[in-house]
Design a protein around this motif. Structure first.
Motif, short mmCIF file in Angstrom:
data_model
loop_
_atom_site.label_atom_id
_atom_site.label_comp_id
_atom_site.label_asym_id
_atom_site.label_seq_id
_atom_site.Cartn_x
_atom_site.Cartn_y
_atom_site.Cartn_z
N SER A 178 -4.05 1.31 5.88
CA SER A 178 -4.19 2.75 5.64
C SER A 178 -3.20 3.52 6.50
O SER A 178 -3.45 3.80 7.67
CB SER A 178 -5.62 3.21 5.93
N TYR B 1 -5.45 6.15 2.42
CA TYR B 1 -6.63 5.80 3.23
C TYR B 1 -7.59 5.00 2.34
O TYR B 1 -7.91 5.44 1.24
CB TYR B 1 -7.33 7.05 3.75
N HIS B 2 -8.03 3.84 2.85
CA HIS B 2 -8.91 2.98 2.05
C HIS B 2 -10.20 2.58 2.76
O HIS B 2 -10.98 1.81 2.21
CB HIS B 2 -8.15 1.72 1.62
N THR C 161 0.85 -1.19 0.00
CA THR C 161 0.00 0.00 0.00
C THR C 161 0.89 1.24 0.00
O THR C 161 2.11 1.13 0.08
CB THR C 161 -0.94 -0.02 1.22
#
Length: 474
Positions: free
Chosen positions: A149, A138-139, A133
Motif C-alpha cells: 500500500s 491502500y489495501h 500495485t
C-alpha cells in the motif's frame, strides 16, 4: 448505559487509546451516539448528513439488518465448522452477482483479511512472490498489505518499498503521469497499461514471474479516481501472460455503489481471478469475503493446509450480509445510486463552471470526487482550500472528507439511501462555502466572517430549482 460527558470521553481516549488511532475533525471531534439512514446524531442530538460513510451501505442501523442480526444472535452464533444455511446461502448470493468463473468463496472478518488471503491464494497458485500495485493505493492494515500500500509505506515513518513490490502509476487522467491535457483521453488506458507491461517484462528479465496485480476497481484513497476505459483489459492480459493473477479490490466500491453493476470491475468488462469484498457487506458489522475461481481454490486445497477462520462466515455475520442483499434489492438501491449519483455529478459539474478553484469533477454512482486546485492551468493542488471546505461543511452539519495524495480531493461516498434532496442540501452548502473561498482566499488560507448564504436555516427553505438557481448565478 450512561453516556459520559464529551470531555471525559476525550480524556479516557487520550489515556487508553493509541495516539495513532486518529479522529475526524481532531480539533473539535464529534461524539456520535445515534445513526439512522443517512444521518448521524451527536451527544447534543444534533443531526449531521453523512456523505462519507460507505460502510453503512444501506443506511445506518437499517431495521431489517438489525433485526436479522439480533434474531440470529439470539438463536446461534458459532464457527463455520458446523453446517448452517446462512453461510451457503450468502456464498450463493455473492456468486450469483459475479461472472460464472468466480464460483468459490472464503469468508473472513474484514477487507484487510480478505486482501491478505487474496495475496496468499495468489502466491500458492502461481508460485511467485512479485506483486504489482498502484501508486497511492491502500489495501488494508495488515503487515502484508502495508507492504503493498503506497498510501502507507511511502509515508515518512513508513516501511518503504519492498523488493518484491512494484509500483505502477495511478491511472489518473487529471493529475497523473499521463494527462488529458496532453493526450487524448481515449488513449490513456493503453498508455497507463503499457507501464504495467514494462513492469512485467522487468520481473521476467530477472528470471521471476508475477504473483499478482491488485487494484481497487475505482481508486478511493488515491483520490476518487475512475479508471480509464480499456485499462484493466490490457493490464489483465499483460499480468496473465507473465504468470500472475488479477485481484479486484471491491472492499470500498462494491455492492452496487456504481449503480449500473453490482461490482465496479464490471465497468471495465473484465473478469478478475480473485475479488475481495468487505465494508458494505455487513452494513457496519465485521464480515467480508474472497471470491475466486475453482482452479485457484484447488491450488489452495493441494497444499494440505486447512484454512480456518473462527468468526469468518459465522451464522450472525452471514444473516446480516444476507439482509443487506435483501435491502439492496427490495429498496432498489442500485437504481437509486445511479439516479442520485448522476444528479450529484451533474450538480457538482455546475459548481465547477462557477468556481475556478474546482479543477475536476468525477464520479460514478454514489462515488464522487471534487478536485480543488490553486490554478486550473497548472493543476496545482490546494490542500488548504479543500481542508477549509471540509471543516466548514462540518459546521453546517454535513460530513464530507478529503483524500488523494495531496489531500485536495473532496470525496463523497454516502450511504446508498442518499436522495436528491440530500444532494440539494450538500450543493447549497457547498455553493455558499465556495463563495466564501472566492471572497477570502487568494489561494492561501485566510478565513473571514462566514457567508449567511449557506446557513442551515436557509437550506431548509430551498426549493426544487436549486440547480437552475446555481446555473443562473454563473
Amino acid at each position: 448505559m450512561e453516556v459520559l460527558p464529551k470531555n471525559e470521553t476525550i480524556a479516557l481516549r487520550e489515556k487508553h487509546i493509541g495516539k495513532s488511532c486518529q479522529l475526524f475533525y481532531r480539533k473539535d471531534p464529534l461524539k456520535i451516539l445515534v445513526g439512522k439512514g443517512q444521518y448521524l446524531y451527536d451527544d447534543k442530538d444534533e443531526a449531521y448528513l453523512d456523505c462519507i460513510n460507505n460502510v453503512a451501505h444501506v443506511g445506518h442501523c437499517h431495521p431489517d439488518v438489525v433485526k436479522a442480526g439480533c434474531e440470529q444472535m439470539a438463536t446461534l452464533s458459532t464457527n463455520n465448522r458446523f453446517l448452517h444455511d446462512n453461510i451457503v446461502l450468502c456464498a450463493k448470493r455473492l456468486v450469483d452477482t459475479m461472472p460464472e468463473e468466480l464460483s468459490v468463496c472464503y469468508f473472513v472478518n474484514s477487507g484487510s483479511e480478505a486482501n491478505d488471503l487474496a495475496l496468499r491464494l495468489s502466491q500458492i497458485h502461481t508460485g511467485n512472490k512479485d506483486v504489482i500495485t498502484l501508486e497511492h493505493a491502500y489495501h488494508g492494515h495488515l503487515t502484508s498489505l502495508i507492504d503493498i500500500s503506497h498510501y502507507k509505506f511511502n509515508l515518512p515513518g513508513g516501511v518503504g518499498q519492498k523488493e518484491h513490490v512494484h509500483l505502477a502509476s495511478s491511472p489518473d487522467y487529471y493529475r497523473g503521469k499521463f494527462r488529458d491535457s496532453e493526450y487524448r483521453r481515449e488513449d490513456l488506458g493503453h498508455m497507463y497499461a503499457q507501464e504495467v507491461k514494462e513492469i512485467c517484462n522487468g520481473i521476467e528479465e530477472k528470471g521471476r514471474g508475477v504473483c499478482a496485480y491488485i487494484a481497487e476497481s475505482m481508486l478511493s484513497c488515491g483520490g476518487q479516481i475512475i479508471l480509464p476505459q480499456g485499462y484493466l483489459q490490457e493490464v489483465y492480459a499483460h499480468v496473465r501472460k507473465a504468470g500472475g493473477v488479477c485481484i479486484a479490490d471491491e472492499v470500498q466500491v462494491g455492492f452496487g455503489r456504481v449503480g449500473k453493476h453490482w461490482w465496479s470491475f464490471q465497468m471495465q468488462d473484465v473478469v478478475p481471478d480473485i475479488v475481495t469484498v468487505g465494508k458494505p457487506m455487513g452494513n457496519g458489522h465485521p464480515v467480508a469475503a474472497v471470491i475466486t475461481t475453482r482452479a485457484i481454490a484447488e491450488s489452495f486445497e493441494k497444499t494440505g493446509v486447512e484454512y480456518f477462520n473462527t468468526y469468518g462466515g459465522n451464522p450472525v455475520s452471514c444473516a446480516i450480509a444476507n439482509a443487506v442483499f435483501d435491502v439492496i434489492e427490495k429498496e432498489n438501491l442500485r437504481e437509486n445510486a445511479l439516479v442520485v449519483g448522476e444528479y450529484l455529478l451533474e450538480c457538482s459539474q455546475i459548481l465547477a463552471k462557477k468556481f475556478e478553484f474546482i479543477g475536476d469533477v468525477r464520479g460514478v454512482g454514489l462515488f464522487t470526487g471534487i478536485e480543488i486546485v490553486k490554478d486550473r492551468s497548472t493543476r496545482e493542488p490546494s490542500k488548504e482550500i479543500a481542508s477549509y471546505v471540509s471543516c466548514r461543511m462540518k459546521e453546517e452539519h454535513i460530513l464530507i472528507s478529503t483524500d488523494g495524495p495531496d489531500g485536495n480531493v473532496l470525496k463523497m461516498k454516502p450511504p446508498m439511501v442518499f436522495s436528491k434532496q440530500n444532494v440539494d442540501e450538500v450543493m447549497y452548502a457547498l455553493n455558499g462555502i465556495f463563495k466564501e473561498v472566492k471572497e477570502t482566499f487568494e489561494f492561501a488560507i485566510a478565513p473571514r466572517p462566514r457567508s449567511d448564504s449557506c446557513s442551515k436555516e436557509a437550506r431548509k427553505t430551498m426549493g426544487p430549482s436549486l440547480k437552475e438557481a446555481i446555473i443562473k448565478s454563473i
